[in-house]
Scaffold this active site. Structure first.
Site, PDB file in Angstrom:
ATOM      1  N   ASP A 290       0.786  -1.396   0.069  1.00  0.00           N
ATOM      2  CA  ASP A 290       0.133   0.070  -0.220  1.00  0.00           C
ATOM      3  C   ASP A 290       0.843   1.396  -0.082  1.00  0.00           C
ATOM      4  O   ASP A 290       0.496   2.289  -0.460  1.00  0.00           O
ATOM      5  CB  ASP A 290      -0.987  -0.034   1.307  1.00  0.00           C
ATOM      6  CG  ASP A 290      -1.927  -0.936   1.151  1.00  0.00           C
ATOM      7  OD1 ASP A 290      -3.047  -0.920   0.114  1.00  0.00           O
ATOM      8  OD2 ASP A 290      -1.689  -1.903   1.674  1.00  0.00           O
ATOM      9  N   TYR A 294       0.551   2.304  -3.968  1.00  0.00           N
ATOM     10  CA  TYR A 294      -0.366   3.358  -4.139  1.00  0.00           C
ATOM     11  C   TYR A 294      -0.285   4.559  -3.648  1.00  0.00           C
ATOM     12  O   TYR A 294      -0.993   5.397  -3.622  1.00  0.00           O
ATOM     13  CB  TYR A 294      -1.922   2.658  -3.501  1.00  0.00           C
ATOM     14  CG  TYR A 294      -2.653   1.645  -4.552  1.00  0.00           C
ATOM     15  CD1 TYR A 294      -2.899   2.131  -6.063  1.00  0.00           C
ATOM     16  CD2 TYR A 294      -3.415   0.621  -4.251  1.00  0.00           C
ATOM     17  CE1 TYR A 294      -3.447   1.298  -6.957  1.00  0.00           C
ATOM     18  CE2 TYR A 294      -4.021  -0.057  -5.117  1.00  0.00           C
ATOM     19  CZ  TYR A 294      -4.158   0.234  -6.449  1.00  0.00           C
ATOM     20  OH  TYR A 294      -4.792  -0.275  -7.590  1.00  0.00           O
ATOM     21  N   TYR A 375      -9.584  -0.810   2.599  1.00  0.00           N
ATOM     22  CA  TYR A 375      -8.935  -0.705   3.954  1.00  0.00           C
ATOM     23  C   TYR A 375      -8.682   0.520   4.513  1.00  0.00           C
ATOM     24  O   TYR A 375      -8.407   1.706   3.945  1.00  0.00           O
ATOM     25  CB  TYR A 375      -7.743  -1.501   3.988  1.00  0.00           C
ATOM     26  CG  TYR A 375      -8.169  -2.771   4.998  1.00  0.00           C
ATOM     27  CD1 TYR A 375      -8.532  -3.951   4.726  1.00  0.00           C
ATOM     28  CD2 TYR A 375      -7.493  -2.609   6.187  1.00  0.00           C
ATOM     29  CE1 TYR A 375      -8.614  -5.115   5.307  1.00  0.00           C
ATOM     30  CE2 TYR A 375      -7.705  -3.951   7.130  1.00  0.00           C
ATOM     31  CZ  TYR A 375      -8.407  -4.926   6.557  1.00  0.00           C
ATOM     32  OH  TYR A 375      -8.365  -5.951   7.212  1.00  0.00           O
ATOM     33  N   ASP A 376      -8.764   1.029   5.782  1.00  0.00           N
ATOM     34  CA  ASP A 376      -8.579   2.229   6.514  1.00  0.00           C
ATOM     35  C   ASP A 376      -7.268   1.804   7.575  1.00  0.00           C
ATOM     36  O   ASP A 376      -7.405   1.266   8.155  1.00  0.00           O
ATOM     37  CB  ASP A 376      -9.592   2.792   7.136  1.00  0.00           C
ATOM     38  CG  ASP A 376     -10.639   3.078   6.234  1.00  0.00           C
ATOM     39  OD1 ASP A 376     -11.522   2.278   5.737  1.00  0.00           O
ATOM     40  OD2 ASP A 376     -10.838   4.212   5.733  1.00  0.00           O
ATOM     41  N   ASP A 435      15.951   5.215  12.031  1.00  0.00           N
ATOM     42  CA  ASP A 435      17.060   5.745  11.865  1.00  0.00           C
ATOM     43  C   ASP A 435      17.682   6.447  12.957  1.00  0.00           C
ATOM     44  O   ASP A 435      17.227   7.388  13.409  1.00  0.00           O
ATOM     45  CB  ASP A 435      17.083   6.702  10.401  1.00  0.00           C
ATOM     46  CG  ASP A 435      18.316   7.511  10.053  1.00  0.00           C
ATOM     47  OD1 ASP A 435      19.560   7.138  10.942  1.00  0.00           O
ATOM     48  OD2 ASP A 435      18.422   8.163   9.254  1.00  0.00           O
ATOM     49  N   GLU A 475      25.012  -7.511   9.199  1.00  0.00           N
ATOM     50  CA  GLU A 475      23.630  -7.509   8.840  1.00  0.00           C
ATOM     51  C   GLU A 475      22.866  -8.747   9.028  1.00  0.00           C
ATOM     52  O   GLU A 475      21.819  -8.868   9.101  1.00  0.00           O
ATOM     53  CB  GLU A 475      23.648  -6.892   7.399  1.00  0.00           C
ATOM     54  CG  GLU A 475      23.967  -5.587   7.278  1.00  0.00           C
ATOM     55  CD  GLU A 475      24.117  -4.879   5.741  1.00  0.00           C
ATOM     56  OE1 GLU A 475      24.397  -5.724   4.937  1.00  0.00           O
ATOM     57  OE2 GLU A 475      23.317  -3.879   5.667  1.00  0.00           O
ATOM     58  N   ASP A 576      26.540   4.293  12.287  1.00  0.00           N
ATOM     59  CA  ASP A 576      25.367   5.226  12.092  1.00  0.00           C
ATOM     60  C   ASP A 576      24.057   4.094  11.731  1.00  0.00           C
ATOM     61  O   ASP A 576      24.005   3.795  10.592  1.00  0.00           O
ATOM     62  CB  ASP A 576      25.390   6.282  10.952  1.00  0.00           C
ATOM     63  CG  ASP A 576      24.365   7.220  10.925  1.00  0.00           C
ATOM     64  OD1 ASP A 576      23.272   6.843  11.624  1.00  0.00           O
ATOM     65  OD2 ASP A 576      24.427   7.995   9.986  1.00  0.00           O
TER      66      ASP A 576
END
Ligand code: CO
Length: 633
Positions: A290, A294, A375-376, A435, A475, A576
């Protein structure tokens, strides 16, 4: 401009569009999709003082008559120049525009094969047919040429203009629209299922009997709200944060700090996916992003005072770029207000004749609600007096629906929500990118698991526990999932900042009871939404790595997301740091979800660990609300 992170103004959009149009002839037939801020380097933002010169670059995305994935232009508003104009790959294209949504509806309605399929179901009046276009990527129909933009459409029937069309799914009919060719390439018809008869209107006038209006509750702050807003900078109880709306991510927070101490540089909903888990041909291919397909932010609601938002409200507007280059200002796109939140802490001293100390908690709410088709989604950020930061997603709206057909529907996949309707099992998985800027320096990531120690001479009763902290240094090591049996949490610290008794300053991520992606790793959502395969990911900061599923996800086969981003297994031992947290719900629909789903919640908390040296709310003054009444009065 007063600050590098100020929201984009109407004038800035108008100027940027004019510069784009005069720079290239490809803009003659361009359809604009969205505009966003190219955020300046962190150093520039961190050191910015009012009056400083600062870069102001805007990114415009759109599509044109070229057969590829669209264009992306970077416009420099300091020099009034288009800095770059690049084509976007056919394999991962720019967000759908509303024009393409309308085109899909019009082309489908006009298609003879589609009309024929509807005639078999007794539908000849097209004016009451509602067509819902869905992204065509992931499982691309064979009639769509590789690289073309496309949408799939399913449809529903209204009884009249105000009816809830989802009560009458036109089950089994799917239209495939090639947007590049501007034509319907194929209409699937999986056979006639009887049209449901019952309506499912959810407006007040359509309910046979409304329950009595509950007694009034007023939230009033006679002395005014406790927060201040200047531009998009919000200050409250020692917290400071900047809010804005990004077209893909919705409400974004920047420079979150407490008592002048930085915590996060940026936090936003990076991506989300809703994969369906049914064999029903009406839904079996659905796995929509979404955000990037969209545009979560472009679909944000204009909120209503007293209905969506209660109390002393401050609203922020958001300016969105429309397909024709005009500006749509979403009034009241972000709602900011304070809420009482029960008790913050309490103790009654039983030895001192019941001396009772209690303090009340409250929180600052920064929220937006986006409607994406049926949907909302509410995205709520909360700040608390004790240093807690919370992200909550509220899911509501209307579930995906089919008319019940015992030949097609399985009891373990498609759940009866009414006599005539079923809704398929599906997941809503959200990925929030955090972040970090904890105490303004490099940060480290740890995982803590609580384990039982084996019975031994030192642990004769077998009751001793050990909270084992593991430093996640790469990672790959940082791809982690929740574990409620070991009370697993993740902690971000600044090893160079310690408390007076030597503990590093930290914040813990407390996950909720959350699933990960259940679809196969090699399935279309497994590739396109790789972020959903784990609850935690971590990366060293890189400006171009903001989208957990890749910056462009339309017609996308799966490159550029977190699987790719982390493929070189970079070092994160002290950097960072960016963490990515995936959470959500696995939704097995129930009758109570119909016709509109009561809000379901998911999300996570960040809580300070050693950020303070004691309960930071111990110095809250006692307060007693004199407007409160009881039966004893
Ligand atoms: Co759902």
């Amino acid at each position: 401009m007063k600050h590098p992170l100020d929201q984009i103004t109407v004038d800035e959009i108008t100027t940027a569009v004019e510069l784009c149009r005069s720079s290239s002839s490809i803009m003659d037939d361009a359809l604009f999709v969205n505009i966003s801020l190219v955020e300046p380097d962190k150093e520039i933002i961190r050191n910015f003082e009012e009056g400083d010169d600062c870069p102001r670059n805007l990114k415009i995305r759109g599509i044109d008559s070229n057969e590829d994935g669209g264009f992306v232009a970077i416009v420099d508003l300091q020099t009034n120049q288009v800095k770059s104009l690049d084509r976007v790959s056919k394999n991962a294209q720019v967000t759908y525009s509303m024009t393409e949504v309308f085109m899909t509806q019009e082309l489908t309605k006009a298609d003879e094969r589609y009309q024929e399929a509807l005639k078999k179901r007794g539908i000849t009046d097209m004016s009451m047919v509602q067509i819902d276009p869905w992204p065509a990527g992931g499982i691309v129909h064979e009639s769509i040429e590789p690289g073309h933009r496309a949408l799939k459409a399913i449809s529903f029937l209204r009884e009249n203009e105000t009816d809830n069309a989802y009560a009458k799914p036109i089950t089994g009919v799917i239209s495939h629209v090639d947007l590049t060719l501007q034509k319907v390439t194929h209409v699937e018809d999986h056979g006639v299922v009887e049209m449901p008869k019952a309506h499912a209107r959810y407006d007040a006038d359509s309910q046979p009997k409304l329950r009595e209006q509950p007694k009034k509750i007023d939230i009033t702050q006679p002395d005014g709200p406790g927060f201040e807003v200047e531009g998009n900078l919000i200050s409250w109880e020692g917290w400071q944060v900047r809010a804005s709306v990004n077209p893909d991510e919705g409400p974004v927070l920047h420079q979150l700090s407490l008592d002048g101490r930085p915590i996060l540089h940026r936090v936003a909903l990076s991506d989300m996916v809703v994969p369906y888990g049914t064999a029903d041909p009406m839904h079996s291919w659905k796995a929509v992003h979404d955000g990037t397909e969209y545009g979560f932010g472009t679909l944000v609601n204009s909120l209503t005072l007293g209905c969506d938002c209660l109390g002393e409200i401050h609203y922020m507007d958001a300016n969105m770029l429309m397909f024709d280059g005009s500006v749509n200002t979403i009034e009241s796109a972000i709602c900011i207000h304070e809420e009482d939140y029960g008790i913050q802490w309490k103790h009654m001293d039983m030895n001192m004749l019941g001396a009772n100390e209690v303090r009340r908690s409250r929180r600052l709410v920064i929220s937006s609600i986006a409607t994406i088709g049926n949907y909302d989604y509410g995205l709520f950020w909360y700040l608390y007096l004790d240093g807690t930061f919370q992200c909550e997603v509220k899911l509501t709206g209307i579930v995906g629906i089919s008319a019940y057909d015992e030949k097609v529907h399985r009891k373990d996949q498609d759940f009866r929500i009414s006599d005539e309707l079923v809704a398929p099992i599906h997941q809503h998985l959200f990925c929030v990118r955090l972040d970090w800027d904890l105490e303004g320096g490099n940060n480290q990531l740890f995982e803590s698991n609580v384990e039982a120690l084996p019975i031994s001479d030192d642990n004769p009763h077998g009751m001793q526990l050990s909270a084992v902290a593991t430093h996640l240094k790469t990672e790959s090591q940082a791809k982690r999932d929740v574990s409620s049996s070991s009370s697993r949490v993740w902690k971000v610290i600044n090893a160079n900042k310690t408390s007076s008794f030597g503990l590093p300053v930290g914040y813990k991520l407390l996950p909720g009871n959350t699933p990960t992606l259940l679809a196969h790793p090699d399935s279309p959502p497994g590739k396109r939404a790789s972020f959903a395969k784990h609850n935690l990911w971590a990366t060293p900061f890189h400006q171009d790595e903001q989208a957990a599923g890749g910056e462009y996800s339309v017609m996308h086969s799966g490159e550029g997301g977190l699987d790719d981003i982390t493929s070189s297994n970079r070092d994160i031992s002290e950097c960072d740091l960016v963490t990515w947290h995936t959470f959500g719900v696995t939704h097995t629909p129930r009758p109570e979800d119909w016709p509109v789903m009561p809000v379901e919640y998911c999300g996570f908390h960040l809580i300070p660990v050693g950020f303070f040296e004691k309960n930071p709310t111990i110095n809250l003054p006692p307060s007693c609300n004199s407007n409160s009444k009881s039966n004893k009065d």
